[in-house]
Write a protein that holds these residues in place. Structure first.
Motif, PDB file in Angstrom:
ATOM      1  N   MET A   1      69.208  93.168   1.829  1.00 16.41           N
ATOM      2  CA  MET A   1      69.997  91.967   2.136  1.00 16.41           C
ATOM      3  C   MET A   1      70.918  92.213   3.342  1.00 16.41           C
ATOM      4  N   ILE A   2      71.022  91.178   4.160  1.00 18.67           N
ATOM      5  CA  ILE A   2      71.857  91.310   5.359  1.00 18.67           C
ATOM      6  C   ILE A   2      73.348  91.276   4.999  1.00 18.67           C
ATOM      7  N   LYS A   3      74.080  92.177   5.611  1.00 15.37           N
ATOM      8  CA  LYS A   3      75.525  92.173   5.376  1.00 15.37           C
ATOM      9  C   LYS A   3      76.238  92.430   6.705  1.00 15.37           C
ATOM     10  N   THR A   4      77.110  91.503   7.064  1.00 16.27           N
ATOM     11  CA  THR A   4      77.880  91.676   8.305  1.00 16.27           C
ATOM     12  C   THR A   4      79.348  91.834   7.933  1.00 16.27           C
ATOM     13  N   ARG A   5      80.120  92.142   8.929  1.00 18.57           N
ATOM     14  CA  ARG A   5      81.562  92.276   8.666  1.00 18.57           C
ATOM     15  C   ARG A   5      82.331  91.945   9.939  1.00 18.57           C
ATOM     16  N   PHE A   6      83.578  91.583   9.744  1.00 19.84           N
ATOM     17  CA  PHE A   6      84.508  91.483  10.866  1.00 19.84           C
ATOM     18  C   PHE A   6      85.600  92.479  10.531  1.00 19.84           C
ATOM     19  N   ALA A   7      85.958  93.313  11.515  1.00 18.92           N
ATOM     20  CA  ALA A   7      86.839  94.441  11.195  1.00 18.92           C
ATOM     21  C   ALA A   7      88.066  94.503  12.116  1.00 18.92           C
ATOM     22  N   PRO A   8      88.956  93.541  11.999  1.00 18.28           N
ATOM     23  CA  PRO A   8      90.110  93.520  12.914  1.00 18.28           C
ATOM     24  C   PRO A   8      91.164  94.582  12.577  1.00 18.28           C
ATOM     25  N   SER A   9      91.823  95.056  13.623  1.00 19.24           N
ATOM     26  CA  SER A   9      92.987  95.925  13.410  1.00 19.24           C
ATOM     27  C   SER A   9      94.210  95.017  13.494  1.00 19.24           C
ATOM     28  N   PRO A  10      95.058  95.003  12.478  1.00 20.10           N
ATOM     29  CA  PRO A  10      96.211  94.081  12.505  1.00 20.10           C
ATOM     30  C   PRO A  10      97.350  94.618  13.364  1.00 20.10           C
ATOM     31  N   THR A  11      97.044  94.849  14.638  1.00 12.34           N
ATOM     32  CA  THR A  11      98.054  95.459  15.519  1.00 12.34           C
ATOM     33  C   THR A  11      98.534  94.476  16.578  1.00 12.34           C
ATOM     34  N   GLY A  12      98.094  93.233  16.499  1.00 10.83           N
ATOM     35  CA  GLY A  12      98.536  92.232  17.475  1.00 10.83           C
ATOM     36  C   GLY A  12      98.072  90.876  17.000  1.00 10.83           C
ATOM     37  N   ASN A  13      98.429  89.835  17.776  1.00  5.55           N
ATOM     38  CA  ASN A  13      98.021  88.492  17.372  1.00  5.55           C
ATOM     39  C   ASN A  13      96.504  88.351  17.396  1.00  5.55           C
ATOM     40  N   PHE A  14      96.017  87.471  16.576  1.00  6.31           N
ATOM     41  CA  PHE A  14      94.572  87.225  16.485  1.00  6.31           C
ATOM     42  C   PHE A  14      94.159  86.450  17.737  1.00  6.31           C
ATOM     43  N   GLU A  41      91.294  96.811   9.330  1.00  4.92           N
ATOM     44  CA  GLU A  41      91.342  98.224   9.746  1.00  4.92           C
ATOM     45  C   GLU A  41      92.791  98.610  10.025  1.00  4.92           C
ATOM     46  N   ASP A  42      93.454  98.971   8.953  1.00  7.99           N
ATOM     47  CA  ASP A  42      94.908  99.145   8.984  1.00  7.99           C
ATOM     48  C   ASP A  42      95.322 100.613   8.970  1.00  7.99           C
ATOM     49  N   THR A  43      94.520 101.469   9.612  1.00  7.29           N
ATOM     50  CA  THR A  43      94.869 102.893   9.516  1.00  7.29           C
ATOM     51  C   THR A  43      95.875 103.351  10.572  1.00  7.29           C
ATOM     52  N   ASP A  44      96.066 102.552  11.603  1.00  2.11           N
ATOM     53  CA  ASP A  44      97.071 102.911  12.602  1.00  2.11           C
ATOM     54  C   ASP A  44      98.435 102.466  12.050  1.00  2.11           C
ATOM     55  N   GLN A  45      99.083 103.429  11.338  1.00  2.00           N
ATOM     56  CA  GLN A  45     100.282 103.041  10.590  1.00  2.00           C
ATOM     57  C   GLN A  45     101.421 102.539  11.458  1.00  2.00           C
ATOM     58  N   GLU A  46     101.497 103.098  12.665  1.00  2.00           N
ATOM     59  CA  GLU A  46     102.608 102.684  13.518  1.00  2.00           C
ATOM     60  C   GLU A  46     102.436 101.269  14.055  1.00  2.00           C
ATOM     61  N   ARG A  47     101.204 100.943  14.444  1.00  2.00           N
ATOM     62  CA  ARG A  47     100.990  99.650  15.097  1.00  2.00           C
ATOM     63  C   ARG A  47     100.562  98.526  14.145  1.00  2.00           C
ATOM     64  N   SER A  48     100.050  98.890  12.958  1.00  5.07           N
ATOM     65  CA  SER A  48      99.605  97.842  12.024  1.00  5.07           C
ATOM     66  C   SER A  48     100.808  97.128  11.426  1.00  5.07           C
ATOM     67  N   LYS A  49     100.754  95.791  11.391  1.00  4.90           N
ATOM     68  CA  LYS A  49     101.883  95.021  10.850  1.00  4.90           C
ATOM     69  C   LYS A  49     101.371  93.977   9.871  1.00  4.90           C
ATOM     70  N   LYS A  50     102.134  93.803   8.801  1.00  2.00           N
ATOM     71  CA  LYS A  50     101.784  92.825   7.767  1.00  2.00           C
ATOM     72  C   LYS A  50     101.656  91.410   8.355  1.00  2.00           C
ATOM     73  N   VAL A  51     102.536  91.058   9.297  1.00  2.00           N
ATOM     74  CA  VAL A  51     102.472  89.683   9.860  1.00  2.00           C
ATOM     75  C   VAL A  51     101.136  89.429  10.548  1.00  2.00           C
ATOM     76  N   PHE A  52     100.610  90.453  11.198  1.00  2.00           N
ATOM     77  CA  PHE A  52      99.336  90.251  11.896  1.00  2.00           C
ATOM     78  C   PHE A  52      98.189  90.111  10.889  1.00  2.00           C
ATOM     79  N   GLU A  53      98.310  90.866   9.802  1.00  2.00           N
ATOM     80  CA  GLU A  53      97.283  90.743   8.751  1.00  2.00           C
ATOM     81  C   GLU A  53      97.332  89.334   8.142  1.00  2.00           C
ATOM     82  N   GLU A  54      98.547  88.860   7.892  1.00  2.00           N
ATOM     83  CA  GLU A  54      98.682  87.513   7.315  1.00  2.00           C
ATOM     84  C   GLU A  54      98.140  86.456   8.266  1.00  2.00           C
ATOM     85  N   GLU A  55      98.364  86.692   9.552  1.00  2.00           N
ATOM     86  CA  GLU A  55      97.848  85.734  10.539  1.00  2.00           C
ATOM     87  C   GLU A  55      96.317  85.683  10.490  1.00  2.00           C
TER      88      GLU A  55
END
Ligand code: GLU
Length: 375
Positions: A1-14, A41-55
């Motif tokens: 079965m086909i499976k795709t993903r979108f993998a954003p880093s929450p380090t800036g605006n979408f 992809e939230d492994t960059d602890q310094e640059r990842s921000k909750k607000v960007f993830e929520e966005e």
């Protein structure tokens, strides 16, 4: 079965490029009755921000990008580290003195190649690929490693992403082959350029999806504008999400960078604005204007307002003008040409004997009323 993903880093605006990538992955999964994963992809602890993830989550909701699964990369860190250890154990990687951990590139073959679903055959001389980092000196894994391991563990079959990742793909494929990971197919989308042919930068505010939503572009307009950058969807002019699913083909994505033309977006927005019902139109009126127009028959003139504007934000500007005109007798400034035109119209009316012929007589003299239809 086909499976795709979108993998954003929450380090800036979408940004708009990210939105296009997300939609293409979604469309491809849905078209092939597959599944679609959102991986933060939230492994960059310094640059990842909750607000960007929520966005990201909010924009996914607005555009009806319903994912089947959601994952957070940080949950997998232990597994990433284990893979680094496996590579070290198998002598496929080494630690540089006090430096990072590197993957040992085997250059027995002259070229590394793979078949990209958009770009075609990618062939790079192996001497151009140096040993590359898979973990920092503290053993925290790098993007190349974590991203690949997650795609493998998540059983992703197709990765559609920006062309700026094509060299990473060569490197990730080297790791994947050395560990006999599942084979993933890659499709790299040409980047988006501005009208001067320069790459659109993430840091530029005008590429934020949020910016366009706040400016008063409807989600339908943004959706159509962004998906058409680089793919013509069988020449269909306006598509909803289902039309887009039906007409999406990776092989039809064009190779040249797409041009980001805001006028095109305004044009599309005008089309969708003109489809609004009165109820939908009212949703865009701010509370102050709503109150002030309580006793007006806005339903009679809302189509006229819509035909003159390019964004919902301007609905309120037009209504404010209207209110000013009625309450404060404020009219807009008109230039001398318009003054001349109005005088000619008055003159034509004065000269007229039969009222019923008014419109016809004016139009015969090239005095269309719509020329002065400005509020
Ligand atoms: N987190 C990466 C990015 O935002 C993911 C790239 C990919 O799609 O593999 O660029």
């Amino acid at each position: 079965m086909i499976k795709t993903r979108f993998a954003p880093s929450p380090t800036g605006n979408f940004h708009m490029g990210g939105l296009r990538t997300a939609i293409y992955n979604y469309l491809y999964a849905k078209k092939n009755k597959g599944t679609f994963l959102l991986r933060i992809e939230d492994t960059d602890q310094e640059r990842s921000k909750k607000v960007f993830e929520e966005e990201i989550l909010q924009i996914f909701k607005i555009f009806d990008l319903n994912y089947d699964e959601i994952n957070y990369q940080s949950k997998n860190i232990q597994k990433h580290k284990e893979i680094v250890d496996t590579l070290l154990d198998q002598n496929l990687a080494y630690k540089e003195n006090d430096g990072p951990y590197r993957f040992k590139v085997n250059r027995e073959k002259d070229y590394f190649e793979y078949e990209d679903l958009i770009l075609g055959k990618i062939k790079i001389p192996s001497e151009n690929i140096e040993d590359f980092s898979i973990a920092r000196s503290d053993k925290s894994p790098t993007f190349i490693l974590s991203n690949l391991v997650d795609d493998h563990l998540d059983q992703i079959t197709h990765v559609i992403r920006g062309n700026d990742h094509s060299i990473n793909t060569i490197k990730q494929k080297l790791i994947a082959e050395s560990l006999s990971f599942n084979k993933i197919k890659y499709a790299h989308i040409p980047l988006i350029h501005d009208l001067n042919g320069k790459k659109l930068s993430k840091r530029d505010n005008i590429t934020n999806v949020d910016f366009y939503l706040n400016e008063g572009f409807l989600k339908e307009s943004i959706f159509n504008f962004i998906i058409k950058l680089g793919n013509n969807f069988n020449d269909l002019e306006y598509l909803n999400i289902q039309d887009a699913i039906n007409n999406f083909e990776i092989s039809k994505i064009v190779l040249s960078p797409a041009k980001f033309d805001i006028q095109k977006l305004e044009f599309i927005n005008q089309y969708y604005l003109n489809q609004l019902s009165f109820q939908e139109f009212k949703l865009h009126i701010n509370s102050e204007n709503l109150k002030a127009t309580e006793n007006y028959n806005l339903d009679i003139i809302y189509k006229d307002i819509l035909s003159r504007i390019t964004t919902t934000k301007k609905i309120n500007e037009e209504i404010s003008c209207l209110i000013n005109f009625f309450h404060k007798k404020q009219t807009v400034d008109i230039d001398n040409n318009e003054k001349d035109l109005i005088q000619k119209i008055y003159k034509a009316i004065q000269d007229l004997h039969n009222e019923e012929d008014l419109i016809e007589a004016l139009e015969k003299n090239d005095l269309f009323l719509k020329k002065i239809g400005k509020l």
